[in-house]
Motif scaffolding. Structure first.
Motif, PDB file in Angstrom:
ATOM      1  N   UNK A 166    -101.704 -32.834  22.101  1.00 58.14           N
ATOM      2  CA  UNK A 166    -102.933 -32.930  21.427  1.00 58.14           C
ATOM      3  C   UNK A 166    -102.637 -31.566  20.321  1.00 58.14           C
ATOM      4  N   UNK A 167    -102.320 -30.514  20.974  1.00 53.97           N
ATOM      5  CA  UNK A 167    -102.458 -29.344  20.320  1.00 53.97           C
ATOM      6  C   UNK A 167    -101.255 -29.035  19.388  1.00 53.97           C
ATOM      7  N   UNK A 168     -99.901 -29.911  19.741  1.00 53.03           N
ATOM      8  CA  UNK A 168     -98.905 -29.917  19.077  1.00 53.03           C
ATOM      9  C   UNK A 168     -98.756 -29.757  17.663  1.00 53.03           C
ATOM     10  N   UNK A 169     -99.324 -30.652  16.874  1.00 52.77           N
ATOM     11  CA  UNK A 169     -99.702 -30.723  15.623  1.00 52.77           C
ATOM     12  C   UNK A 169    -100.284 -29.445  14.755  1.00 52.77           C
ATOM     13  N   UNK A 170    -101.202 -28.877  15.607  1.00 53.27           N
ATOM     14  CA  UNK A 170    -101.888 -27.780  15.016  1.00 53.27           C
ATOM     15  C   UNK A 170    -100.819 -26.800  15.147  1.00 53.27           C
ATOM     16  N   UNK A 171    -100.143 -26.383  16.098  1.00 49.56           N
ATOM     17  CA  UNK A 171     -99.108 -25.398  16.246  1.00 49.56           C
ATOM     18  C   UNK A 171     -97.971 -25.316  15.294  1.00 49.56           C
ATOM     19  N   UNK A 172     -97.540 -26.792  15.263  1.00 45.63           N
ATOM     20  CA  UNK A 172     -96.397 -26.867  14.229  1.00 45.63           C
ATOM     21  C   UNK A 172     -96.845 -26.688  12.821  1.00 45.63           C
ATOM     22  N   UNK A 173     -98.209 -27.308  12.409  1.00 47.85           N
ATOM     23  CA  UNK A 173     -98.466 -26.954  10.954  1.00 47.85           C
ATOM     24  C   UNK A 173     -98.395 -25.426  10.697  1.00 47.85           C
ATOM     25  N   UNK A 174     -99.186 -24.593  11.591  1.00 45.90           N
ATOM     26  CA  UNK A 174     -99.045 -23.195  11.391  1.00 45.90           C
ATOM     27  C   UNK A 174     -97.794 -22.491  11.249  1.00 45.90           C
ATOM     28  N   UNK A 175     -96.874 -22.977  12.317  1.00 50.57           N
ATOM     29  CA  UNK A 175     -95.467 -22.522  12.459  1.00 50.57           C
ATOM     30  C   UNK A 175     -94.887 -22.891  11.200  1.00 50.57           C
ATOM     31  N   UNK A 176     -94.862 -23.928  10.872  1.00 54.28           N
ATOM     32  CA  UNK A 176     -93.997 -24.620   9.477  1.00 54.28           C
ATOM     33  C   UNK A 176     -94.447 -23.903   8.224  1.00 54.28           C
ATOM     34  N   UNK A 177     -95.964 -23.547   8.045  1.00 57.11           N
ATOM     35  CA  UNK A 177     -96.312 -22.926   6.848  1.00 57.11           C
ATOM     36  C   UNK A 177     -95.866 -21.633   6.954  1.00 57.11           C
ATOM     37  N   UNK A 178     -95.812 -20.799   8.042  1.00 60.87           N
ATOM     38  CA  UNK A 178     -95.306 -19.618   8.122  1.00 60.87           C
ATOM     39  C   UNK A 178     -93.864 -19.349   7.843  1.00 60.87           C
ATOM     40  N   UNK A 179     -92.927 -20.482   8.220  1.00 62.33           N
ATOM     41  CA  UNK A 179     -91.576 -20.424   8.197  1.00 62.33           C
ATOM     42  C   UNK A 179     -91.310 -20.574   6.555  1.00 62.33           C
ATOM     43  N   UNK A 180     -92.040 -21.773   5.953  1.00 64.85           N
ATOM     44  CA  UNK A 180     -91.634 -21.792   4.821  1.00 64.85           C
ATOM     45  C   UNK A 180     -92.161 -20.738   3.742  1.00 64.85           C
ATOM     46  N   UNK A 181     -93.367 -20.058   3.985  1.00 65.33           N
ATOM     47  CA  UNK A 181     -93.708 -18.931   3.370  1.00 65.33           C
ATOM     48  C   UNK A 181     -92.637 -17.756   3.460  1.00 65.33           C
ATOM     49  N   UNK A 182     -92.138 -17.658   4.508  1.00 62.11           N
ATOM     50  CA  UNK A 182     -91.291 -16.491   4.754  1.00 62.11           C
ATOM     51  C   UNK A 182     -89.791 -16.910   3.929  1.00 62.11           C
ATOM     52  N   UNK A 183     -89.595 -17.917   4.188  1.00 59.66           N
ATOM     53  CA  UNK A 183     -88.312 -18.469   3.446  1.00 59.66           C
ATOM     54  C   UNK A 183     -88.269 -18.514   2.020  1.00 59.66           C
ATOM     55  N   UNK A 184     -89.240 -18.982   1.263  1.00 61.84           N
ATOM     56  CA  UNK A 184     -89.605 -18.924   0.059  1.00 61.84           C
ATOM     57  C   UNK A 184     -89.733 -17.230  -0.776  1.00 61.84           C
ATOM     58  N   UNK A 185     -90.227 -16.279   0.108  1.00 59.13           N
ATOM     59  CA  UNK A 185     -90.240 -15.123  -0.040  1.00 59.13           C
ATOM     60  C   UNK A 185     -89.096 -14.218  -0.068  1.00 59.13           C
ATOM     61  N   UNK A 186     -87.913 -14.930   0.631  1.00 63.73           N
ATOM     62  CA  UNK A 186     -87.020 -13.826   1.032  1.00 63.73           C
ATOM     63  C   UNK A 186     -85.565 -14.449   0.632  1.00 63.73           C
ATOM     64  N   UNK A 187     -85.429 -15.743  -0.047  1.00 65.47           N
ATOM     65  CA  UNK A 187     -84.329 -16.100  -0.496  1.00 65.47           C
ATOM     66  C   UNK A 187     -84.625 -17.295  -1.335  1.00 65.47           C
ATOM     67  N   UNK A 188     -83.703 -17.378  -2.283  1.00 67.33           N
ATOM     68  CA  UNK A 188     -83.839 -18.631  -3.523  1.00 67.33           C
ATOM     69  C   UNK A 188     -83.227 -19.871  -2.710  1.00 67.33           C
ATOM     70  N   UNK A 189     -82.698 -19.731  -1.716  1.00 68.14           N
ATOM     71  CA  UNK A 189     -82.033 -20.821  -1.077  1.00 68.14           C
ATOM     72  C   UNK A 189     -83.119 -21.262   0.337  1.00 68.14           C
ATOM     73  N   UNK A 190     -84.250 -21.237  -0.092  1.00 66.46           N
ATOM     74  CA  UNK A 190     -85.126 -21.283   0.955  1.00 66.46           C
ATOM     75  C   UNK A 190     -85.003 -22.939   1.638  1.00 66.46           C
TER      76      UNK A 190
END
Length: 334
Positions: free
Chosen positions: A274-298
């Motif tokens: 039940x809680x997996x999609x919630x955790x996955x959404x927050x983790x994915x958003x953080x990973x994407x934000x981090x990747x976009x901010x630190x490399x052009x090959x995000x």
């Protein structure tokens, strides 16, 4: 031992409620301890988590994999943007209601066509129909703004507007964040009730064995359609909450690639929980934000990280946590 075995699921269910309450409490203190940027990043994660909860009702509980949920997310966002452009509406409460109604209508119509099919046929149909909406948003430039999109100013929350001179980031990181958090908590509690109700159990029966479910009297088509509409409504609500936070909506959120993101962070967190999609959404958003901010090959960086996580955790993040907890519960008995 039998009494203990019967009681343990209830105990674990009670612990989940406590853990959920503690999680909401922890989220409530974030604006006080984190920067506005970090708070807004988590706010995005909560919005996507609402969409993931709706998507998981289809994938995790009904066994239907949709590649077209961007249609309902985009519907919610565009309904809000069109209300701003043509009616001058500024109330977030009206945005939420209109986004829900719009997504209900679109999901109900698309669902009538799609839920008659399963497996790859269902997935292709949902993808194809969502691309029709993307094409309409892209081509009807004079209505939707085309590729330029439509801007959405900061809305009024419960009748209170942003004060003159008040920083928009501060407004979004405090008042709007708590507004989204409250809706997220209500949506999570409501989804918990849905999946543990007789309706939710019927969906799981359909997922496990459609023929047997139909044999015992479950109206398979009807249940799937209702699940489809509820799922689309959650995703549309997320779209309505997302667009004031983002300030702009474009046809990109109706594209199938955004549907792929919804699928990915649901699988990443663990669609079997039940809680997996919630955790996955927050983790994915953080990973994407981090990747976009630190490399052009995000895209490449994000793809490598996510593929590694999925291979290492085939049941998702929360699936692994559940397995560890189950292992600890069984250890004393052995």
């Amino acid at each position: 031992m039998t009494e203990l075995a019967l009681a343990s699921p209830r105990v674990w269910s009670g612990r989940r409620v406590v853990i959920g309450a503690l999680a909401v409490g922890a989220l409530a203190v974030i604006p006080a301890v984190a920067s506005p940027f970090q708070t807004i990043t988590i706010c995005y994660g909560l919005v996507f988590a609402i969409a993931a909860l709706g998507f998981n009702l289809l994938l995790g509980y009904t066994g239907l994999l949709s590649f077209g949920h961007s249609a309902y997310f985009g519907t919610g966002a565009y309904v809000v943007a069109l209300l701003v452009k043509y009616l001058g509406v500024a109330s977030m409460e009206l945005f939420v209601v209109a986004g829900i109604l719009g997504s209900v209508v679109v999901a109900a119509v698309i669902g009538v066509v799609c839920v008659r099919y399963t497996r790859i046929f269902f997935g292709i149909l949902t993808l194809s129909l969502s691309q029709v909406l993307w094409s309409l948003a892209f081509k009807f430039y004079h209505v939707t703004g085309g590729s330029d999109g439509l801007r959405v100013p900061t809305p009024a929350l419960l009748g209170t507007h942003i004060a003159p001179g008040e920083d928009k980031m501060t407004y979004l990181a405090h008042r709007y964040y708590y507004y989204v958090l409250a809706i997220f908590a209500v949506c999570t509690a409501l989804m918990w009730v849905i999946v543990h109700s007789p309706f939710g159990k019927a969906l799981q029966a359909i997922r496990d064995n459609e023929t047997r479910a139909e044999f015992v009297g479950v109206q398979v088509w009807h249940y799937r359609w209702v699940a489809f509409v509820v799922s689309g409504t959650y995703t549309g609500l997320a779209g309505a909450l997302w667009v004031p936070l983002n300030g702009l909506t474009t046809p990109d959120i109706l594209h199938w690639t955004f549907s792929g993101e919804i699928v990915f962070f649901t699988v990443l967190g663990g669609f079997g929980t039940f809680s997996g999609p919630i955790v996955g959404a927050i983790v994915f958003n953080y990973l994407k934000t981090f990747a976009v901010g630190y490399t052009v090959y995000w895209q490449m960086f994000l793809g490598v990280v996510l593929v590694t996580l999925v291979l290492a955790l085939p049941t998702g993040i929360m699936g692994m946590v559940d397995r560890l907890v189950q292992g600890r519960r069984k250890a004393p008995a052995s």
